[in-house]
Design an enzyme around this catalytic site. Structure first.
Site, PDB file in Angstrom:
ATOM      1  CB  ALA A 175      64.003 -51.339  16.621  1.00 32.46           C
ATOM      2  NE  ARG A 176      69.710 -51.699  13.296  1.00 34.29           N
ATOM      3  CZ  ARG A 176      69.606 -50.726  12.976  1.00 34.29           C
ATOM      4  NH1 ARG A 176      68.391 -50.232  12.833  1.00 34.29           N
ATOM      5  NH2 ARG A 176      70.493 -50.025  12.841  1.00 34.29           N
ATOM      6  CG  HIS A 216      65.732 -49.382   7.464  1.00 30.72           C
ATOM      7  ND1 HIS A 216      66.718 -50.303   7.615  1.00 30.72           N
ATOM      8  CD2 HIS A 216      65.975 -48.244   8.455  1.00 30.72           C
ATOM      9  CE1 HIS A 216      67.206 -50.213   8.722  1.00 30.72           C
ATOM     10  NE2 HIS A 216      67.163 -48.954   9.304  1.00 30.72           N
ATOM     11  CB  ILE A 217      62.279 -43.808   5.634  1.00 30.74           C
ATOM     12  CG1 ILE A 217      60.988 -44.012   6.191  1.00 30.74           C
ATOM     13  CG2 ILE A 217      62.477 -44.351   4.138  1.00 30.74           C
ATOM     14  CD1 ILE A 217      59.767 -43.134   5.300  1.00 30.74           C
ATOM     15  CD  GLU A 266      66.326 -53.086   5.742  1.00 35.86           C
ATOM     16  OE1 GLU A 266      67.429 -52.265   5.830  1.00 35.86           O
ATOM     17  OE2 GLU A 266      65.541 -52.732   6.764  1.00 35.86           O
ATOM     18  N   GLY A 283      65.529 -47.067  26.075  1.00 29.68           N
ATOM     19  CA  GLY A 283      66.525 -46.189  25.661  1.00 29.68           C
ATOM     20  C   GLY A 283      66.043 -44.755  25.055  1.00 29.68           C
TER      21      GLY A 283
END
Length: 332
Positions: free
Chosen positions: A243-244, A292-293, A273, A163
């Site tokens: 990503a996740r 997670h930035i 988190e 993507g």
């Protein structure tokens, strides 16, 4: 003089785009909130009553909100996936819901590639070592032997997900002289021409020097990389996830890291988190981590403002917006 329709913005929004919108709307700016609460609870009932368009990012547009919006004609969620909007409820009222896809694709690709470089060159570990005062005249070449890394040119990057973010990482990797193979079950083998080849997941995992994840989190992709898949990755290869977290089985990854079955792991996302400082992955010297930035950039605000404003312009002019989430309302 005609009365301009009322537009309420509760998202962080670029000032230039606000001024553009003022040419067609009476714009009401509401201080953004990170609470993620219903707009019906924000004390703006008078604005909701007159709003014809609402632009939001974290605030929820739910049934309670819609019950207070007698004049609402369109909603824009400044997200790729409008999880903060009750799309079904909007659809039942023939209210189009617009989104801002790929708003953070470029900055996320930047961070993913930064994390990749940090991981393969051990830059975080080297900085901690330096700041701790370990570099001494007794062994001036110690860091040269402690923090060995690999060059990217000539190596193979495996990208899971073709993507917007995956394509951005592909572009960066090619700039570093890397060969690229992509796993994406929705793309043909020649989707990227000479830039990359699309291949099955197992082949990408087994053939790559570095693997980076950029697939969306869905029921089908939870645990995409489990114990079996991780075992296919060579012990001299690296794994990057910006990503996740749920795309990788946590227990399986901890085991692989503990047993040094990978050369290195770079993570910007975690299964819970904020992540606890005593997470077992943090005890490993092969793990590089950031909190997670990936999307932490003012450029994301500028980008979602641009996409939102363009979508509203299409809607206002009677053209079907490219970012329409519920196309059934357009044909109704």
């Amino acid at each position: 003089m005609s009365i301009k329709p009322h537009l309420v913005i509760t998202a962080a929004f670029d000032r230039t785009r606000v001024e553009e919108l003022r040419g067609h709307f009476t714009v009401h700016m509401v201080v953004p909130s990170i609470a993620g609460e219903s707009l019906s609870d924000r004390g703006i009932d008078e604005l909701l009553d007159i709003a014809e368009v609402i632009i939001t990012e974290l605030d929820r547009v739910d049934e309670a909100t819609l019950a207070k919006t007698a004049n609402l004609r369109a909603v824009v969620s400044c997200r790729a996936n409008p999880v903060n909007v009750d799309v079904a409820a909007c659809t039942s009222r023939s209210i189009p819901v617009l989104t801002t896809p790929a708003r953070n694709a470029e900055v996320t690709a930047d961070l993913a590639f930064t994390l990749l470089l940090m991981t393969v060159r051990q830059s975080s570990q080297a900085e901690r070592w330096l700041r701790a005062g370990n570099w001494s005249a007794d062994d001036v070449f110690a860091p040269y032997s402690l923090f060995r890394g690999i060059q990217l040119s000539g190596r193979t990057l495996g990208i899971l997900g073709g993507g917007a973010v995956g394509r951005g990482v592909l572009k960066r990797a090619r700039g570093f002289g890397m060969s690229v193979i992509v796993y994406d079950p929705f793309l043909p083998e020649d989707a990227f021409g000479d830039e990359a080849r699309v291949a099955p997941l197992d082949e990408v995992l087994a053939s790559s020097d570095i693997i980076t994840l950029h697939v969306p989190l869905m029921d089908e992709t939870v645990g995409l990389l489990g114990a079996r898949e991780l075992s296919l990755i060579r012990p001299d290869a690296y794994l990057i996830n910006a990503a996740r977290a749920a795309l990788i089985d946590e227990e399986a990854l901890v085991k692989a890291v503990t047993n040094h079955e990978l050369a290195g792991v770079g993570l910007d996302v975690f299964w819970q988190e904020p992540v606890s400082s005593d997470h077992p992955l943090f005890s490993s010297d092969i793990v590089t981590a950031t909190p997670h930035i990936a999307g932490a950039s003012d450029d994301v605000i500028r980008e979602h403002s641009r996409i939102a404003a363009e979508g509203i312009a299409e809607w206002r002019e009677g053209r079907r917006p490219e970012t329409l989430k519920n196309p059934e309302v357009w044909s109704a």
